[in-house]
Design a protein around this motif. Structure first.
Motif, short mmCIF file in Angstrom:
data_model
loop_
_atom_site.label_atom_id
_atom_site.label_comp_id
_atom_site.label_asym_id
_atom_site.label_seq_id
_atom_site.Cartn_x
_atom_site.Cartn_y
_atom_site.Cartn_z
N LEU A 24 0.84 -1.21 0.00
CA LEU A 24 0.00 0.00 0.00
C LEU A 24 0.87 1.25 0.00
O LEU A 24 0.61 2.21 -0.73
N ALA A 25 1.90 1.24 0.83
CA ALA A 25 2.80 2.40 0.93
C ALA A 25 3.50 2.69 -0.39
O ALA A 25 3.84 3.85 -0.68
N ASP A 26 3.69 1.66 -1.19
CA ASP A 26 4.33 1.82 -2.50
C ASP A 26 3.35 2.21 -3.60
O ASP A 26 3.71 2.26 -4.77
N ASP A 45 -3.11 9.52 0.65
CA ASP A 45 -2.27 10.58 0.09
C ASP A 45 -1.70 10.25 -1.28
O ASP A 45 -0.82 10.95 -1.78
N ASP A 46 -2.21 9.21 -1.90
CA ASP A 46 -1.67 8.76 -3.19
C ASP A 46 -2.67 9.04 -4.30
O ASP A 46 -3.68 8.35 -4.45
N LYS A 47 -2.42 10.10 -5.10
CA LYS A 47 -3.35 10.48 -6.17
C LYS A 47 -3.51 9.38 -7.21
O LYS A 47 -4.62 9.07 -7.65
N ALA A 48 -2.40 8.77 -7.61
CA ALA A 48 -2.48 7.72 -8.63
C ALA A 48 -3.31 6.54 -8.13
O ALA A 48 -4.05 5.93 -8.90
N ALA A 103 -16.42 16.80 4.57
CA ALA A 103 -14.99 16.56 4.70
C ALA A 103 -14.27 17.78 5.26
O ALA A 103 -14.65 18.93 5.00
N THR A 104 -13.23 17.54 6.05
CA THR A 104 -12.35 18.62 6.50
C THR A 104 -11.28 18.87 5.43
O THR A 104 -11.19 18.16 4.42
N ARG A 105 -10.44 19.85 5.69
CA ARG A 105 -9.37 20.16 4.75
C ARG A 105 -8.29 19.09 4.71
O ARG A 105 -7.42 19.12 3.83
N GLU A 106 -8.34 18.17 5.66
CA GLU A 106 -7.37 17.08 5.66
C GLU A 106 -7.64 16.06 4.55
O GLU A 106 -6.78 15.23 4.24
N VAL A 107 -8.84 16.11 3.96
CA VAL A 107 -9.20 15.18 2.89
C VAL A 107 -8.85 15.83 1.55
O VAL A 107 -9.35 16.92 1.24
N PRO A 108 -8.01 15.20 0.75
CA PRO A 108 -7.67 15.77 -0.56
C PRO A 108 -8.90 15.97 -1.43
O PRO A 108 -9.85 15.18 -1.39
N ARG A 109 -8.91 17.03 -2.21
CA ARG A 109 -10.05 17.34 -3.07
C ARG A 109 -10.39 16.19 -4.01
O ARG A 109 -11.55 15.95 -4.32
N ARG A 110 -9.38 15.52 -4.49
CA ARG A 110 -9.61 14.45 -5.46
C ARG A 110 -10.38 13.28 -4.85
O ARG A 110 -10.90 12.43 -5.56
N ALA A 136 -0.87 0.72 8.57
CA ALA A 136 -0.71 1.85 7.65
C ALA A 136 -0.47 3.15 8.41
O ALA A 136 0.18 4.07 7.91
N GLY A 137 -1.04 3.25 9.62
CA GLY A 137 -0.84 4.44 10.44
C GLY A 137 -1.70 5.62 10.09
O GLY A 137 -1.54 6.71 10.63
N SER A 138 -2.65 5.43 9.17
CA SER A 138 -3.55 6.51 8.77
C SER A 138 -4.75 5.88 8.07
O SER A 138 -4.70 4.71 7.66
N PRO A 139 -5.85 6.64 7.92
CA PRO A 139 -7.01 6.08 7.21
C PRO A 139 -6.64 5.64 5.80
O PRO A 139 -5.72 6.18 5.18
#
Length: 208
Positions: A24-26, A45-48, A103-110, A136-139
């Motif tokens: 997942l991290a990759d 945090d991964d757009k792709a 959503a808060t600002r912590e959620v990417p727009r995409r 994973a340490g995050s959602p």
């Protein structure tokens, strides 16, 4: 070619989930069992990876992706929650529910809905999904693994391997899980609205 990790459904082996977490991290997509059905996960945090999730399901940007969170505190970091919403979330989590929240600002727009700025949020109760979020340490972003053009989610890890091996980094085989998707409740209006009836019974939350 996707990797297959066979784990115990109640006490999944940490060593194997850490390997799945590394994929997942990759930037890979990983299919895992949940308390509703198998889902595909990706890093927030991964757009792709977000784009790959939508391509795999044949979804457009108006379809809500869901954040799998560890607990209520984490929900509050990524979604705006008032006192009434918090009481409902506390009653329902963890479990087979998805809640639509602002959503808060912590959620990417995409990731959030392009016009409503909302996001799906849930806290799964399945040990495999919960432990993978911890590693994973995050959602994690998720979507139910329903093949494009079909209605029912997949429930067999080997079938998922056969159909999606070229699009997934890994499949975590934790055995069969329920074939019903989560119950989806929109909490952005003046009263909660059930958008989809699934594994969660709204009457247990005091909803009709």
């Amino acid at each position: 070619m996707a990797q297959l990790f066979v784990v115990h459904p109640q006490n999944p082996q940490a060593r194997l989930l850490k390997q799945a977490g590394a994929l997942l991290a990759d930037g890979g997509l990983v299919a895992v069992p949940t308390d509703s059905s198998y889902a595909v996960l990706a890093r927030l945090d991964d757009k792709a990876a977000a784009d790959a999730l939508r391509r795999l399901r044949g979804l457009d940007e108006r379809h809500h992706l869901t954040l799998l969170c560890r607990d209520l505190a984490e929900i509050g970091h990524f979604a705006k929650v008032d006192n009434q919403q918090y009481r409902l979330l506390k009653l329902a989590t963890p479990g087979p529910w998805t809640f639509i929240l602002e959503a808060t600002r912590e959620v990417p727009r995409r990731v959030s809905h392009p016009s409503r700025k909302t996001i799906g949020i849930r806290v799964p109760s399945h040990p495999v999904a919960r432990d993978l979020i911890e590693f994973a340490g995050s959602p994690l972003m998720s979507t139910t693994l329903v093949p494009e053009g079909e209605e029912d989610p997949l429930n067999d890890a080997q079938e998922i391997m056969d159909r999606y091996s070229g699009q997934l980094a890994a499949v975590v085989d934790g055995g069969a899980c329920p074939l019903r998707p989560t119950t989806v409740i929109d909490l952005t209006g003046s009263v909660p609205e059930v958008l989809r009836l699934g594994a969660g019974d709204p009457s247990t939350l005091g909803l009709d």
